[in-house]
Design a protein around this motif. Structure first.
Motif, short mmCIF file in Angstrom:
data_model
loop_
_atom_site.label_atom_id
_atom_site.label_comp_id
_atom_site.label_asym_id
_atom_site.label_seq_id
_atom_site.Cartn_x
_atom_site.Cartn_y
_atom_site.Cartn_z
N PHE A 90 0.84 -1.32 0.16
CA PHE A 90 -0.10 -0.14 0.08
C PHE A 90 0.85 1.19 -0.17
CE2 PHE A 90 -3.49 -3.12 1.15
CZ PHE A 90 -4.45 -2.23 0.65
N PHE A 122 -9.87 0.29 -2.65
CA PHE A 122 -8.48 0.27 -2.38
C PHE A 122 -7.62 -1.32 -2.46
CE2 PHE A 122 -9.70 4.15 0.47
CZ PHE A 122 -9.63 5.03 -0.80
N SER A 136 -5.21 -1.29 -6.34
CA SER A 136 -4.09 -0.55 -5.63
C SER A 136 -2.77 -1.29 -6.50
CB SER A 136 -3.94 -0.84 -4.47
OG SER A 136 -4.21 -2.33 -3.99
#
Length: 397
Positions: free
Chosen positions: A246, A318, A323
């Protein structure tokens, strides 16, 4: 595992290494001792992660939208911004482990070695362990940020950090939220924080808050005189692999990423009832949610509500299908175990296809790689460590 002769050579190398060690804290709004500005400069207020372009308008637009929305969520549970500062401290004598100390078998047999420290206005200091070979020239070096797994700490990473340092990198380990020095000698600090987030919705201790710290860390590292700001890699194990994944999606200052046994499909796991192994790793949180929701057992509804509460968007906008592609065209190597119940391969089918497409569209197909090691569950192997170090050498040296 590597041959004993290689392990011996590794130990001999360590004996003759001359390492420079720093223990520091990046401080945001510290009320304690008077800190000094990072690198002797006047500190700047925090700026959002820089936006880079790939020459592909569609991918650039998607990446910008993703980062803008992700940053908005991160900022939604933050205190006001303050100047970035740094001070220094002593090494940790007895680092806190919140569960049994994990095996170091792979670390003893690996071919790598590095260290550093940092601080945050929320959740106390952000401690860093930074290792590098003593400076022999004014040339800036590539850096590797290495993230630990659940219930461990930056000190547990030291053999890996030393290994990277011996290869010419500046190596940085840090305590993620509610771990190590940030657990304040409380063995249940991480689970307590997760439960508090579920009940109060004011923090995001699962992945997102530490990703915020990694954005701050990138700001600090790019100011250091010994680091090449365009050659900063990031890796991590399990929870640390998720942090690396992330952070690379959120901040383009991480130019190469190698998440280890962390990348997975959260939405897919819910829809396909493959969430149990992940839930069991932080089960007190889900038991508390089950009770609050009046359920007799933990089910997919409980799991989805927990993710939406403690990490908004984790199982939707996300998640890995969205992502992973925005990391392109920066080099990304995902290493998992083929039999890992926490990161089931079924949940990666769509994310990997979308990532491959993104790398192809940005003309960087050679910058993306995925490997699921046969017969391996949720564990890091010497093969994974060797592959990750070779990947970093290929793109950062």
């Amino acid at each position: 595992m590597m041959a004993s002769s290689q392990s011996c050579s590794c130990r001999l190398l360590k004996m003759f290494l001359s390492l420079a060690v720093q223990i520091a804290h990046i401080i945001l709004g510290n009320k304690g001792s008077s800190p000094m500005p990072v690198g002797g400069r006047t500190p700047n207020l925090f700026l959002p992660p820089p936006i880079t372009t790939t020459g592909n308008g569609v991918m650039d637009s998607q990446a910008q939208v993703f980062r803008s929305e992700f940053l908005r969520v991160l900022l939604s549970r933050r205190s006001p911004e303050v100047p970035l500062m740094v001070d220094y401290s002593n090494s940790v004598e007895n680092p806190l482990f919140q569960s049994d100390v994990p095996s170091t078998e792979v670390k003893k047999n690996c071919i790598l070695f590095v260290m550093g420290n940092i601080k945050d206005a929320e959740q106390g200091r952000l401690p860093l362990l930074i290792l590098s070979l003593k400076k022999t020239s004014e040339q800036r070096r590539p850096a590797i940020v290495f993230m630990h797994g659940t219930n461990t700490n930056k000190e547990w990473l030291r053999p890996w950090l030393e290994a990277y340092a011996s290869r010419g990198y500046v190596a940085i380990g840090l305590d993620s939220r509610y771990h190590g020095e940030r657990a304040y000698n409380c063995k249940t600090a991480y689970n307590d924080a997760l439960i508090s987030s579920w009940k109060n919705g004011n923090t995001m201790p699962f992945i997102f808050d530490t990703v915020w710290d990694l954005i701050k860390l990138a700001e600090y590292l790019t100011k250091r005189d010994d680091i090449d700001p365009k050659r900063i890699g990031i890796t991590g194990i399990s929870l640390g692999g998720m942090h690396a994944w992330f952070a690379a999606a959120a901040d383009t200052r991480y130019s190469v990423a190698v998440p280890l046994i962390g990348v997975q499909g959260f939405r897919w796991a819910i829809d396909n009832d493959e969430w149990e192994a992940r839930v069991n790793s932080i089960k007190p949180l889900f038991e508390e949610a089950r009770i609050d929701l009046g359920k007799s057992v933990i089910d997919k509804e409980v799991v989805e509500k927990v993710w939406n509460r403690i990490a908004p968007g984790l199982a939707s906008k996300f998640d890995s299908p969205y992502s992973l592609p925005v990391i392109a065209p920066r080099p990304l190597y995902i290493l998992n175990g083929a039999k890992d119940p926490r990161c089931p391969l079924g949940g990666l089918e769509v994310p990997l296809k979308r990532a491959e497409k993104a790398y192809k569209e940005t003309g960087s197909s050679g910058n993306f790689k995925f490997k699921a090691e046969d017969g391996v569950g949720h564990e890091v192997t010497s093969y994974m460590i060797k592959e990750s170090s070779d990947w970093f050498d290929k793109f950062l040296k």
